[in-house]
Design an enzyme around this catalytic site. Structure first.
Site: not given
Lengths: 262, 262
Positions: A84, A146, A150
């Site tokens: 994603n 995560y 990023k």
């Protein structure tokens, strides 16, 4: 109001805040992961951000993109952020350069540098007297998977800027909290981003001229360990809020209310 | 010769060079993508580096890993580097921390900073009189999708070091060329890494003490735009070769031959 701006992740927390604050300012195009409960006021698309065929149609005639879509969970598993967030961001950039988009504003995160909050530095770095600052040009130091995703999104943007000359602004978003700063949470107060400051920094990123930037998206908190210098200097960001002006859920001076997100 | 060292990508160019130079020095475990043509001299495994089940058995009892496996093509498509290099490196780190590995030496690449070679800086930056240097602590600036994947591998390493305390050394490998430095290719001469210097820097990375490092793996070329300071200081790397000592395929002083890789 000039050419259309595409907002991916329009149904998420930051997306709703940006749209709420800037509804009248831009000719919005919205992209959602799934069909929204209420019919949007603007043209919209739904789909998987890592699928070229889902993203490409939403880019047509678009001048700038605010790319927020992805798995937002700090504890998201690797498989999810790989697909994603990492693959998704690459797809969004590929579609953007194909469509001739001029500018990409990418929602990065404080988690891209979360591991800079070492045992030695905390909790002092969360306090107003401490002068430790992250400037944004350091090598990334993610605190979770995560955060890896990023930081990788930023690196992907660096490549697309250098290779295809698209302007790229990465905003390492702090702690977006409605109504008031986080309570009894020093770290959250240090990286509080009020809703109106969130809307403003995204507007400034859409308007300013730059090549490739990494800036911190927080309010002008007395407590802070992220520098606001680049955001002020390059974007003209002028944050209006400060978590120190709050005592719990109440403003100390009893005046303005933080803007709610509908 | 202490505890076993696992070498992934053992059949590749760098892998063969490391093994050729350090065959006697370590108790090697080898991992190949597919069955090698000749039976290896050391215990070995084959498999996909992104598959936990393929990698995990090769880590058993291993003290240190040299992780070279991945798609090595600078022009590799995104799908391949996403899987082989990004997901693969994450899998290798996961297996390493599960197995209690102390040290990871990761083959990063000059391509992680390839876009630092801007039109304004080249070709001057490739010349001996130019003093532009990349130190290794800058934000990455990949020149292709392969470079994105290598920079991401470094970021993954940063996370695993901070989270699990594994020592990580990323070596941004230059231009490994047997027999002699690249001919009529200034950039290649500036980032030449001779076979014996390649073996040495990997040995030093296995021996030295550090937390998280990014170093440049090149010989001590007169032409250079990568700093060797961190490699010298932290690893004790003492490169023996210099592309300036060669005129095409011949050493200027007519002495030593570069070491061939078998």
């Amino acid at each position: 109001m000039d050419e259309p701006v595409l907002l991916t992740g329009a149904g998420g927390h930051v997306g709703r805040t940006v749209l709420n604050g800037l509804r009248e300012e831009y000719d919005w195009r919205l992209m959602f992961h799934s069909q929204p409960a209420h019919e949007p006021e603007f043209p919209y698309w739904t789909g998987e951000v890592e699928n070229h065929a889902d993203v490409r149609p939403a880019m047509e005639d678009v001048n700038a993109v605010i790319h927020l879509a992805g798995d937002p969970r700090p504890d998201a598993p690797w498989e999810s952020v790989l697909s994603n967030n990492i693959d998704g961001t690459h797809t969004v950039y590929e579609c953007a350069v194909e469509a001739g988009v001029d500018k990409m504003v990418f929602a990065s995160s404080n988690h891209a540098v979360g591991a800079a909050e070492t045992d030695e530095r905390t909790p002092e770095m969360y306090r107003a007297h401490d002068d430790f600052r992250l400037e944004g040009d350091e090598f990334p130091r993610p605190g979770n998977r995560y955060g890896i995703s990023k930081a990788t999104g930023e690196v992907i943007g660096r490549f697309f800027h250098d290779e295809y000359d698209i302007s790229v602004c990465n905003i390492r978003i702090g702690n977006l909290n409605e109504d008031h700063p986080p309570i009894d949470y020093e770290r959250g107060q240090a990286m509080w981003l009020s809703p109106r400051d969130c809307a403003q920094i995204h507007a400034r990123a859409l308007e300013a001229d730059y090549d490739f930037e990494i800036v911190y998206g927080i309010s002008d908190n007395d407590r802070k360990y992220y520098s606001l210098e680049r955001a002020r200097e390059v974007l003209g960001y002028d944050p209006q809020d400060n978590s120190a002006e709050w005592d719990g859920a109440e403003r100390i001076d009893g005046t303005a209310e933080a803007v709610n997100v509908d």
